[in-house]
Design a protein around this motif. Structure first.
Motif: not given
Length: 243
Positions: A36, A38, A73, A81
């Motif tokens: 992931i 962000c 997560a 992440i």
């Protein structure tokens, strides 16, 4: 599938939870290493509950959102992440940030990508994140970019569900049954204390998409009994041997 990977590009620290938490948990359970990214913490525009507290500062908000996202997560069993900390409202990705995302794509070698709708009049950060994702996908495929590195293949980009679909030119063509991992998604949702007002909303979305999953998987003639689902719109043609 063991050895496979996926990459989620989330404009803000909570977006991946509401819109793709089920897909993350489900694919992780199948052996995918899901990373992931962000791009921001959503510290300015998506943390109103935190800003209403006395003495709140930008750094405290960012720290709280990071901890929430990391906990979410973990609940989803994501492989990794990353936080680019590019700021939000507006989100701006400069050359260094784009280079970092290209590097991440090449390192992860995702079987598929997940990001936002291509339009969203309510939140310009969301389609901007997808624009950046598409740009970096192209660069990561270029043999002349950092020659000698393994280039990216042609991973599908799935656009996850925006908050108000009719206003975002978003039309789903893929429904994913997330019933088996719903408890993980619900645990991740509850990690997002800064946006508690969305908990019930995205529970309802999951139930409504499951209704559509049942209908499209056979309906009254024998559809699969999904209780929760997520919906996505694919960008690129899919290559198949049969329909």
């Amino acid at each position: 599938m063991a050895g496979q990977s996926a990459l989620v590009v989330s404009a803000h620290a909570a977006d991946f939870v509401w819109r793709a938490g089920g897909a993350i948990a489900l694919h992780a359970s199948k052996g995918y290493a899901v990373t992931i990214v962000c791009l921001s913490y959503g510290e300015r525009g998506e943390s109103a509950k935190l800003w209403k507290q006395d003495g709140m500062t930008l750094e405290r908000v960012k720290d709280a959102r990071r901890k929430e996202a990391e906990a979410a997560a973990k609940a989803l069993n994501a492989h990794d992440i990353e936080f680019f900390d590019l700021g939000d409202y507006p989100l701006v990705a400069g050359p260094e940030a784009k280079e970092r995302l290209v590097d991440t794509m090449r390192r992860v070698q995702p079987s598929f990508l997940l990001s936002h709708s291509k339009a969203d009049p309510y939140n310009s950060d969301h389609p901007y994140a997808t624009q950046v994702t598409l740009e970096c996908r192209s660069t990561a495929q270029a043999w002349g970019h950092k020659p000698g590195e393994k280039v990216l293949g042609a991973p599908q980009l799935y656009l996850f569900e925006p908050h108000q679909t009719e206003q975002c030119d978003w039309r789903p063509d893929t429904l994913l049954d997330i019933t088996d991992v719903w408890e993980q998604k619900w645990a991740a949702i509850q990690c997002m204390e800064g946006q508690e007002h969305l908990w019930s909303y995205y529970t309802n979305v999951g139930e409504n998409r499951a209704n559509q999953f049942r209908r499209n998987s056979g309906g009254q003639a024998g559809g699969r009994a999904a209780k929760y689902a997520e919906a996505f719109q694919s960008i690129f043609p899919r290559t198949v041997d049969e329909l």
